[in-house]
Design a protein around this motif. Structure first.
Motif, PDB file in Angstrom:
ATOM      1  N   GLU A  20       0.862  -1.177   0.000  1.00 35.75           N
ATOM      2  CA  GLU A  20       0.000   0.000   0.000  1.00 35.75           C
ATOM      3  C   GLU A  20       0.895   1.222   0.000  1.00 35.75           C
ATOM      4  O   GLU A  20       1.790   1.346   0.854  1.00 35.75           O
ATOM      5  CB  GLU A  20      -0.909   0.016   1.225  1.00 35.75           C
ATOM      6  CG  GLU A  20      -1.917  -1.099   1.229  1.00 35.75           C
ATOM      7  CD  GLU A  20      -2.836  -1.066   2.440  1.00 35.75           C
ATOM      8  OE1 GLU A  20      -2.547  -0.334   3.410  1.00 35.75           O
ATOM      9  OE2 GLU A  20      -3.837  -1.787   2.413  1.00 35.75           O
ATOM     10  N   THR A  46      -4.621   0.186  -7.455  1.00 35.62           N
ATOM     11  CA  THR A  46      -6.024   0.093  -7.088  1.00 35.62           C
ATOM     12  C   THR A  46      -6.267   0.977  -5.878  1.00 35.62           C
ATOM     13  O   THR A  46      -5.524   0.891  -4.901  1.00 35.62           O
ATOM     14  CB  THR A  46      -6.405  -1.362  -6.727  1.00 35.62           C
ATOM     15  OG1 THR A  46      -6.029  -2.210  -7.802  1.00 35.62           O
ATOM     16  CG2 THR A  46      -7.885  -1.494  -6.456  1.00 35.62           C
ATOM     17  N   PHE A  47      -7.302   1.834  -5.951  1.00 40.94           N
ATOM     18  CA  PHE A  47      -7.621   2.678  -4.805  1.00 40.94           C
ATOM     19  C   PHE A  47      -8.090   1.806  -3.653  1.00 40.94           C
ATOM     20  O   PHE A  47      -8.918   0.923  -3.811  1.00 40.94           O
ATOM     21  CB  PHE A  47      -8.710   3.686  -5.159  1.00 40.94           C
ATOM     22  CG  PHE A  47      -9.132   4.515  -3.982  1.00 40.94           C
ATOM     23  CD1 PHE A  47      -8.364   5.579  -3.564  1.00 40.94           C
ATOM     24  CD2 PHE A  47     -10.275   4.206  -3.279  1.00 40.94           C
ATOM     25  CE1 PHE A  47      -8.732   6.336  -2.468  1.00 40.94           C
ATOM     26  CE2 PHE A  47     -10.656   4.951  -2.182  1.00 40.94           C
ATOM     27  CZ  PHE A  47      -9.888   6.014  -1.773  1.00 40.94           C
ATOM     28  N   GLU A  48      -7.556   2.057  -2.474  1.00 36.18           N
ATOM     29  CA  GLU A  48      -7.906   1.271  -1.289  1.00 36.18           C
ATOM     30  C   GLU A  48      -8.729   2.093  -0.291  1.00 36.18           C
ATOM     31  O   GLU A  48      -9.773   1.667   0.159  1.00 36.18           O
ATOM     32  CB  GLU A  48      -6.622   0.759  -0.622  1.00 36.18           C
ATOM     33  CG  GLU A  48      -6.830  -0.286   0.434  1.00 36.18           C
ATOM     34  CD  GLU A  48      -7.354  -1.598  -0.116  1.00 36.18           C
ATOM     35  OE1 GLU A  48      -8.108  -2.267   0.615  1.00 36.18           O
ATOM     36  OE2 GLU A  48      -7.042  -1.958  -1.260  1.00 36.18           O
ATOM     37  N   ARG A  49      -8.229   3.274   0.080  1.00 36.71           N
ATOM     38  CA  ARG A  49      -8.929   4.104   1.062  1.00 36.71           C
ATOM     39  C   ARG A  49      -8.233   5.457   1.167  1.00 36.71           C
ATOM     40  O   ARG A  49      -7.124   5.639   0.692  1.00 36.71           O
ATOM     41  CB  ARG A  49      -8.939   3.439   2.433  1.00 36.71           C
ATOM     42  CG  ARG A  49      -7.558   3.358   3.069  1.00 36.71           C
ATOM     43  CD  ARG A  49      -7.565   2.639   4.408  1.00 36.71           C
ATOM     44  NE  ARG A  49      -6.224   2.325   4.820  1.00 36.71           N
ATOM     45  CZ  ARG A  49      -5.524   1.271   4.410  1.00 36.71           C
ATOM     46  NH1 ARG A  49      -6.053   0.407   3.572  1.00 36.71           N
ATOM     47  NH2 ARG A  49      -4.309   1.050   4.841  1.00 36.71           N
ATOM     48  N   TYR A  50      -8.897   6.383   1.822  1.00 31.53           N
ATOM     49  CA  TYR A  50      -8.300   7.664   2.153  1.00 31.53           C
ATOM     50  C   TYR A  50      -7.679   7.566   3.537  1.00 31.53           C
ATOM     51  O   TYR A  50      -8.203   6.869   4.396  1.00 31.53           O
ATOM     52  CB  TYR A  50      -9.353   8.775   2.175  1.00 31.53           C
ATOM     53  CG  TYR A  50      -9.849   9.167   0.809  1.00 31.53           C
ATOM     54  CD1 TYR A  50      -9.061   9.936  -0.035  1.00 31.53           C
ATOM     55  CD2 TYR A  50     -11.109   8.778   0.376  1.00 31.53           C
ATOM     56  CE1 TYR A  50      -9.520  10.309  -1.287  1.00 31.53           C
ATOM     57  CE2 TYR A  50     -11.572   9.143  -0.873  1.00 31.53           C
ATOM     58  CZ  TYR A  50     -10.777   9.910  -1.701  1.00 31.53           C
ATOM     59  OH  TYR A  50     -11.233  10.270  -2.931  1.00 31.53           O
ATOM     60  N   GLU A  51      -6.574   8.258   3.745  1.00 29.92           N
ATOM     61  CA  GLU A  51      -5.957   8.369   5.066  1.00 29.92           C
ATOM     62  C   GLU A  51      -5.525   9.812   5.271  1.00 29.92           C
ATOM     63  O   GLU A  51      -5.244  10.528   4.305  1.00 29.92           O
ATOM     64  CB  GLU A  51      -4.725   7.468   5.190  1.00 29.92           C
ATOM     65  CG  GLU A  51      -5.047   6.015   5.375  1.00 29.92           C
ATOM     66  CD  GLU A  51      -3.812   5.178   5.708  1.00 29.92           C
ATOM     67  OE1 GLU A  51      -2.750   5.755   6.041  1.00 29.92           O
ATOM     68  OE2 GLU A  51      -3.917   3.952   5.630  1.00 29.92           O
ATOM     69  N   GLU A  52      -5.466  10.231   6.506  1.00 28.47           N
ATOM     70  CA  GLU A  52      -5.022  11.574   6.821  1.00 28.47           C
ATOM     71  C   GLU A  52      -3.534  11.725   6.499  1.00 28.47           C
ATOM     72  O   GLU A  52      -2.739  10.817   6.754  1.00 28.47           O
ATOM     73  CB  GLU A  52      -5.257  11.875   8.301  1.00 28.47           C
ATOM     74  CG  GLU A  52      -5.002  13.303   8.674  1.00 28.47           C
ATOM     75  CD  GLU A  52      -5.410  13.615  10.097  1.00 28.47           C
ATOM     76  OE1 GLU A  52      -4.952  14.652  10.598  1.00 28.47           O
ATOM     77  OE2 GLU A  52      -6.169  12.839  10.693  1.00 28.47           O
TER      78      GLU A  52
END
Length: 67
Positions: A20, A46-52
């Protein structure tokens, strides 16, 4: 800022590396990958998630935007 999640053996003595990595860190990834593997590697994003964003990086982004 990337994280290797694991490695999976494939056919023909190949390895799949599962990782990631923030999109912001991948601008020169394809060039580096071709160089390191002599053009034999391939990859998918592949998009996984948003993180700060970490505080030190967000401070730089804000400072750059002010200029």
């Amino acid at each position: 800022r990337g994280r290797v999640i694991g490695m999976n053996p494939l056919q023909n003595k190949l390895q799949e590396v599962v990782a990631e990595v923030p999109i912001a860190e991948t601008s020169d990834f394809s060039t580096a990958m071709r160089s390191i593997t002599q053009g034999r590697a391939e990859f998918t994003l592949t998009f996984e998630r948003y993180e700060e964003v970490p505080a030190n990086i967000s401070a730089k982004i804000i400072e750059d935007a002010k200029e």
